[in-house]
Design a protein around this motif. Structure first.
Motif, PDB file in Angstrom:
ATOM      1  N   HIS A 155      -9.055 -41.560 -19.641  1.00  0.00           N
ATOM      2  CA  HIS A 155     -10.113 -42.459 -19.426  1.00  0.00           C
ATOM      3  C   HIS A 155     -10.630 -42.630 -18.003  1.00  0.00           C
ATOM      4  CE1 HIS A 155     -13.070 -45.048 -21.372  1.00  0.00           C
ATOM      5  NE2 HIS A 155     -12.811 -46.149 -20.421  1.00  0.00           N
ATOM      6  N   THR A 156      -9.808 -42.783 -17.137  1.00  0.00           N
ATOM      7  CA  THR A 156     -10.446 -42.720 -15.807  1.00  0.00           C
ATOM      8  C   THR A 156     -10.571 -41.461 -15.056  1.00  0.00           C
ATOM      9  OG1 THR A 156      -8.036 -42.589 -14.720  1.00  0.00           O
ATOM     10  CG2 THR A 156      -8.475 -44.882 -15.381  1.00  0.00           C
ATOM     11  N   GLY A 157     -10.342 -40.491 -15.823  1.00  0.00           N
ATOM     12  CA  GLY A 157     -10.504 -39.338 -15.200  1.00  0.00           C
ATOM     13  C   GLY A 157      -9.545 -38.503 -14.481  1.00  0.00           C
ATOM     14  N   LYS A 158      -8.603 -39.476 -14.148  1.00  0.00           N
ATOM     15  CA  LYS A 158      -7.470 -38.532 -13.439  1.00  0.00           C
ATOM     16  C   LYS A 158      -6.500 -37.548 -14.220  1.00  0.00           C
ATOM     17  CE  LYS A 158      -6.498 -39.545  -9.534  1.00  0.00           C
ATOM     18  NZ  LYS A 158      -7.149 -39.070  -8.658  1.00  0.00           N
ATOM     19  N   ILE A 159      -6.613 -37.883 -15.452  1.00  0.00           N
ATOM     20  CA  ILE A 159      -5.789 -36.798 -16.257  1.00  0.00           C
ATOM     21  C   ILE A 159      -6.959 -36.062 -17.187  1.00  0.00           C
ATOM     22  CG2 ILE A 159      -4.319 -36.018 -18.507  1.00  0.00           C
ATOM     23  CD1 ILE A 159      -2.963 -38.703 -17.549  1.00  0.00           C
ATOM     24  N   LYS A 160      -6.981 -34.674 -17.143  1.00  0.00           N
ATOM     25  CA  LYS A 160      -7.624 -33.870 -18.012  1.00  0.00           C
ATOM     26  C   LYS A 160      -6.567 -33.291 -18.982  1.00  0.00           C
ATOM     27  CE  LYS A 160     -10.738 -29.967 -18.396  1.00  0.00           C
ATOM     28  NZ  LYS A 160     -11.306 -30.663 -19.761  1.00  0.00           N
ATOM     29  N   SER A 161      -6.899 -33.622 -20.421  1.00  0.00           N
ATOM     30  CA  SER A 161      -6.018 -33.304 -21.598  1.00  0.00           C
ATOM     31  C   SER A 161      -6.500 -32.259 -22.152  1.00  0.00           C
ATOM     32  CB  SER A 161      -5.778 -34.792 -22.413  1.00  0.00           C
ATOM     33  OG  SER A 161      -5.523 -34.386 -23.566  1.00  0.00           O
ATOM     34  N   TYR A 162      -5.700 -31.289 -22.228  1.00  0.00           N
ATOM     35  CA  TYR A 162      -5.722 -30.011 -23.266  1.00  0.00           C
ATOM     36  C   TYR A 162      -4.997 -30.018 -24.380  1.00  0.00           C
ATOM     37  CZ  TYR A 162      -8.093 -27.699 -19.011  1.00  0.00           C
ATOM     38  OH  TYR A 162      -8.773 -27.506 -18.042  1.00  0.00           O
ATOM     39  N   THR A 163      -5.573 -30.148 -25.534  1.00  0.00           N
ATOM     40  CA  THR A 163      -4.964 -30.431 -26.804  1.00  0.00           C
ATOM     41  C   THR A 163      -5.075 -28.965 -27.434  1.00  0.00           C
ATOM     42  OG1 THR A 163      -6.902 -31.021 -28.042  1.00  0.00           O
ATOM     43  CG2 THR A 163      -5.193 -32.606 -27.083  1.00  0.00           C
ATOM     44  N   ARG A 164      -4.084 -28.551 -28.432  1.00  0.00           N
ATOM     45  CA  ARG A 164      -4.206 -27.260 -29.126  1.00  0.00           C
ATOM     46  C   ARG A 164      -4.191 -26.214 -28.157  1.00  0.00           C
ATOM     47  NH1 ARG A 164      -4.878 -28.019 -34.795  1.00  0.00           N
ATOM     48  NH2 ARG A 164      -6.180 -29.718 -35.288  1.00  0.00           N
ATOM     49  N   HIS A 165      -3.400 -26.071 -27.188  1.00  0.00           N
ATOM     50  CA  HIS A 165      -3.296 -25.134 -26.147  1.00  0.00           C
ATOM     51  C   HIS A 165      -1.746 -24.860 -25.860  1.00  0.00           C
ATOM     52  CE1 HIS A 165      -7.352 -25.838 -24.882  1.00  0.00           C
ATOM     53  NE2 HIS A 165      -7.399 -24.682 -23.948  1.00  0.00           N
ATOM     54  N   GLU A 166      -1.517 -23.483 -26.040  1.00  0.00           N
ATOM     55  CA  GLU A 166      -0.062 -23.306 -25.716  1.00  0.00           C
ATOM     56  C   GLU A 166       0.214 -22.518 -24.490  1.00  0.00           C
ATOM     57  OE1 GLU A 166       1.750 -21.051 -29.178  1.00  0.00           O
ATOM     58  OE2 GLU A 166       3.479 -21.340 -28.318  1.00  0.00           O
ATOM     59  N   MET A 167       1.315 -23.009 -23.654  1.00  0.00           N
ATOM     60  CA  MET A 167       1.350 -22.390 -22.504  1.00  0.00           C
ATOM     61  C   MET A 167       2.176 -20.949 -22.781  1.00  0.00           C
ATOM     62  SD  MET A 167       3.965 -23.412 -19.559  1.00  0.00           S
ATOM     63  CE  MET A 167       5.123 -22.222 -18.682  1.00  0.00           C
ATOM     64  N   LEU A 168       1.552 -19.877 -22.387  1.00  0.00           N
ATOM     65  CA  LEU A 168       2.527 -18.388 -22.557  1.00  0.00           C
ATOM     66  C   LEU A 168       2.996 -17.711 -21.526  1.00  0.00           C
ATOM     67  CD1 LEU A 168      -0.161 -16.696 -25.105  1.00  0.00           C
ATOM     68  CD2 LEU A 168       2.002 -18.090 -25.586  1.00  0.00           C
ATOM     69  N   ASP A 169       2.725 -18.370 -20.265  1.00  0.00           N
ATOM     70  CA  ASP A 169       3.543 -17.806 -19.180  1.00  0.00           C
ATOM     71  C   ASP A 169       3.338 -18.842 -17.943  1.00  0.00           C
ATOM     72  OD1 ASP A 169       5.083 -16.237 -17.757  1.00  0.00           O
ATOM     73  OD2 ASP A 169       3.769 -14.316 -18.066  1.00  0.00           O
ATOM     74  N   LEU A 170       4.068 -18.598 -17.069  1.00  0.00           N
ATOM     75  CA  LEU A 170       4.190 -19.230 -15.741  1.00  0.00           C
ATOM     76  C   LEU A 170       3.639 -18.498 -14.881  1.00  0.00           C
ATOM     77  CD1 LEU A 170       5.509 -21.861 -14.187  1.00  0.00           C
ATOM     78  CD2 LEU A 170       7.277 -20.508 -13.629  1.00  0.00           C
ATOM     79  N   VAL A 171       2.836 -18.765 -13.909  1.00  0.00           N
ATOM     80  CA  VAL A 171       2.400 -18.039 -12.709  1.00  0.00           C
ATOM     81  C   VAL A 171       3.385 -18.302 -11.539  1.00  0.00           C
ATOM     82  CG1 VAL A 171       0.383 -17.231 -11.497  1.00  0.00           C
ATOM     83  CG2 VAL A 171       0.130 -17.789 -13.850  1.00  0.00           C
TER      84      VAL A 171
END
Lengths: 249, 639
Positions: free
Chosen positions: B179-195
């Motif tokens: 709510h404060t904007g400090k977190i942007k939440s991505y739902t239904r997103h799957e991590m497929l790799d680390l860069v």
């Protein structure tokens, strides 16, 4: 072990823009010990083998606690059994030859993503608006400094047990999210920890609920009847009381 | 590669306070210049994200589910340990530490476990302040219950839904920061790799599960809180979407994987009912406070359990372990259930179950009291089994529940890739070879609320992190890899479904890499896994396409990773030529079936480096020696 043949009418819709429609399927060899979702797994295995697209539905814990599943079964959110999420429903509730109609929960605020999968992010935004106690990590006092009467704590728990599945919205003729919102308001507003933000929280959450396009509550109590964890509509009464107090004080 | 655990020096009691005294800080103005990615929003992820955002960092969270609130932490039932000593029964930070390190059969790091015990009390304070409705006594103060492996009562609980309530507390704290904007939440997103850029973790690749779009996200650090890998067994108490993919892809990018063979098999689950079974349901360990575990003394006794008289019931845990009785640790309870069913004393249609009986507790305390303690668990049992546990004993059997192994981390909870932190069940850190009940919630929240926020500052204050953007070659390569793998899976178009493959893999794992293991069986498992993996890549059928919501495509990519992990688990189980905690090697046990641990040769953490898969999994073993300066290594005894 005897098995059943079940006729299914399942809502199929490719995406939000698609108009969608029912598809009929026949499923043989259904065991009474299968869960409802396991029956859908079997259907999907059959569809995949036939080269067709499986039916998409949300599911995760399959223990009735995560709130992912929320399909409407023969017109009733989560199906026929009281206090039971669809994932905890078993095929022993059905008989050989039955026809079962499966649809997504329908509400303007829950756009359909595909088949039975809907977007419930409106619920997250209602919590975001005020469904918390503003306490930073590390700022908490010793836990037993705040005694809470056992009855009060139990009542708060009864509201806090909401799994956020959205059955209440699906069942409501107005597509209201009052039971969901009321449950969180009542949980936090019942407790001494929630007291300082009681007014602000109530107003913010109620306003967010309206903004998301949910309808208002006109006391049908359909929500309470389908709630898989038995949240009482007394939570809505509490939310309204606190809302009126907050707005007129 | 040298794995340095970076444990601070000094006495056990002051290691963490010394660390905090000396830790480098990032000034408030500078915190907002750092972006931190948190993957997974269960107890560890949500608490870390909320706490980091409160400090002023820019946080992005990712979950595969439609809301952070649905993470599988939600299903934890029984409770959370803390050393409050509210019962005046002699508990202390030292005792919680000691029970945990002993419960883990001396295969964890002393300093980490001690810090966990130290943090335990603050977690309860934090949760209570958030409005988590813990069970209370009439006087309004917090109540406790007992759990396995401890002789004090230190478990805080919210009926049988403690995980739900703690997760909602952390989720709400996280949503406050959204709510404060400090977190942007991505739902239904799957991590497929680390860069990884110049050896440092700088971002992730995700797939938007709704649109199918492959996306690139850059950051200054990545915190992986993606849970355990129990679903490699197909049937487990884990949720259907719980998976190892994010952790495994980090492993393939260089993060070492520690103690993969340490898998907790929970003794009290509802038994399998048929081939269509999709998952197993846990009945909380707290039930062993009041339930008595038994089997008929006579083989193939087909009388109704209520008709079997007292002297023909074999209360095997009470007889074999008189001082702990039904509250022995999970590994001991599971192994004994297997022993009695192997002897032919099991009950139910399959013979793969034992009784958990509340008759005596109901007689002693009344049905209402038992209902107040376990009502929702009894309801859940009745719902699934169609039997009333108030009237007849439950039938239970062990099931895969939790994985103590995970990505290797140092004292800062950072993997061997700088900038990649790992918290909660995804790391290997605190539970050794066996986790005690009510300790998973404690660890997830200790990592997220009270460790990562400090160690992150320490890392960022010293790190030299040039700007990178998502056009960098490393991002492009990782994104292409992710996309190519999905295309490859879709193009096989074979004749066996993902679920069929997964089920077969699970059976190999349960039979040969499960409750007990032998060198011979493990070697068979490895060749079977390799053959099945080969078959998977030739014959799997994945429906649909990649550019829309396609759950079976998600499953396919996860099962592909399980095929590699499975082989690593078997390799590790062979390498560890001893029995310890949950890892029972048939070759290393006493005549009564008790584990024989070998501290001389195996007091180390096995950390594997990934070298590739070419028909076989190529790995390199690195060892972190475990030095016990403060506790004496003893043979565990619960007799």
């Amino acid at each position: 072990m005897s098995t059943m043949t079940i006729n299914l009418k399942v809502w199929r819709q490719k995406n939000t823009a698609d108009s969608g429609g029912f598809q009929d399927y026949k499923l043989n060899g259904v065991s009474e010990h299968m869960s409802f979702l396991e029956m859908l797994d079997v259907l999907n295995e059959q569809l995949i083998k036939e080269g067709k697209d499986p039916v998409e539905f949300d599911h995760d814990c399959r223990e009735g606690i995560c709130g992912s599943c929320n399909m409407v079964i023969n017109g009733r959110a989560h199906g026929p059994k009281r206090l039971t999420a669809a994932c905890q429903l078993h095929m022993r509730e059905y008989s050989d030859g039955d026809t079962i109609v499966i649809e997504p929960p329908r509400a303007k605020a829950f756009p359909i993503i595909r088949d039975l999968v809907v977007d419930r992010s409106a619920f997250d935004r209602i919590i975001e608006a005020g469904g918390y106690v503003s306490v930073k990590t590390g700022a908490a006092p010793e836990a037993n400094l705040i005694p809470v009467e056992q009855d009060v704590s139990n009542t708060a728990f009864d509201y806090a047990t909401c799994i956020g599945c959205g059955a209440c919205v699906a069942a409501c003729p107005n597509s209201s999210a009052s039971l969901f919102t009321g449950a969180k308001v009542a949980h936090l507003n019942s407790l001494p920890q929630g007291e300082p933000e009681r007014k602000r929280r109530t107003v913010a959450m109620v306003e967010q609920m309206e903004k998301e396009g949910f309808g208002d509550c006109s006391n049908y109590a359909e929500c309470e009847a389908v709630c898989p964890v038995g949240i009482s509509i007394s939570s809505i009464a509490k939310m309204r009381k606190d809302y009126v107090k907050a707005v007129f004080s | 590669m040298k794995l340095d655990p970076k444990v601070p020096s000094g006495p056990l009691e002051s290691k963490w306070s010394n660390y905090l005294r000396d830790v480098k800080l990032v000034s408030p103005n500078n915190k907002r210049k750092y972006k931190i990615i948190v993957v997974g929003t269960g107890l560890a992820g949500a608490s870390a994200a909320a706490s980091l955002a409160e400090l002023g960092y820019e946080v992005e969270t990712f979950t595969i589910l439609d809301s952070a609130r649905r993470a599988h932490s939600i299903a934890a039932q029984g409770g959370i340990n803390a050393a409050k000593n509210y019962q005046n029964d002699g508990d202390s930070v030292w005792r919680l530490f000691y029970d945990t390190i002993k419960g883990g059969d001396y295969r964890s790091r002393e300093a980490n476990v001690y810090r966990l015990a130290e943090n335990s009390n603050r977690i309860i304070d934090q949760a209570v302040a958030q409005g988590v409705p813990f069970g209370r006594e009439y006087g309004g103060l917090l109540d406790n219950r007992s759990f396995g492996g401890a002789q004090v009562s230190r478990t805080f609980y919210s009926r049988g839904q403690t995980g739900q309530q703690l997760l909602l507390g952390a989720y709400q704290a996280m949503m406050r920061m959204v709510h404060t904007g400090k977190i942007k939440s991505y739902t239904r997103h799957e991590m497929l790799d680390l860069v990884v850029v110049d050896g440092v973790a700088r971002g992730i690749i995700t797939r938007d599960l709704v649109s199918g779009e492959i996306k690139r996200h850059e950051a200054h650090a990545v915190v992986l809180c993606t849970g355990g890998y129990g679903n490699v067994f197909y049937l487990s108490t884990n949720a259907k979407n719980s998976n190892v993919t994010a952790a495994w892809r980090c492993h393939k990018r260089g993060a070492t994987f520690a103690n993969p063979c340490f898998v907790q098999i929970h003794p009290t689950c509802i038994p399998v009912s048929g081939d269509y079974q999709s998952k197993l349901t846990l009945m909380s360990e707290s039930l062993r406070n009041d339930g008595r575990v038994w089997v008929p003394r006579k083989k193939n006794d087909d009388r109704h359990p209520n008709d079997i008289p007292e002297d023909e019931r074999y209360y095997y845990l009470e007889e074999r372990y008189p001082s702990f009785g039904n509250l022995v640790p999970r590994d001991v309870a599971s192994r004994n259930a297997k022993l009695v069913t192997d002897e032919g004393l099991g009950v139910g249609d399959s013979g793969l179950a034992v009784y958990l009986d509340f008759r005596d507790a109901i007689k002693r305390d009344g049905e209402e009291t038992i209902r107040a303690r376990y009502g929702n668990l009894f309801d859940m049992y009745e719902n699934i089994s169609d039997e009333n546990p108030y009237k007849q004993p439950m039938r239970i059997f062990p099931a895969v529940h939790y994985t103590m192994g995970g990505l290797w981390v140092d004292y800062d909870l950072m993997s061997n890739i700088p900038g990649l932190f790992v918290a909660g069940e995804a790391n290997f850190s605190d539970h050794g070879a066996n986790r005690l009940g009510a300790s998973a919630l404690m660890q997830g929240l200790s990592d997220g609320y009270f460790i990562i926020p400090y160690t992150m500052g320490s890392y960022l204050a010293d790190a030299d992190l040039p700007n990178v953007d998502t056009d960098h070659d490393a991002f492009k390569e990782a994104a292409d890899d992710s996309k190519n793998q999905l295309d490859r899976l879709l193009n096989i178009n074979g004749n066996k479904t993902v679920i069929e493959f997964h089920r077969e893999l699970g059976k190999i794992m349960w039979d040969k890499v499960g409750i007990s293991r032998s060198k011979e069986g493990l070697e068979e498992a490895i060749s079977e896994i390799r053959a099945l993996r080969e078959d998977f890549w030739q014959n799997v059928r994945v429906p649909g396409e990649a550019n829309y919501y396609n759950k079976y495509l998600e499953f396919a990519a996860r099962v592909a990773d399980y095929f590699e992990l499975a082989e690593l688990m078997a390799i590790d189980a062979i390498d560890r030529g001893e029995s310890c905690g949950c890892h029972l090697r048939d070759e290393y046990q006493t005549e009564e079936g008790e584990a024989i641990r070998n501290d001389k040769d195996f007091a180390f953490v096995s950390a594997y480096e990934y070298l590739g898969v070419n028909g076989k999994l190529e790995t390199k073993l690195h060892k972190e020696d475990l030095n016990f300066e403060f506790v004496e290594l003893k043979q565990r005894s619960y007799k």
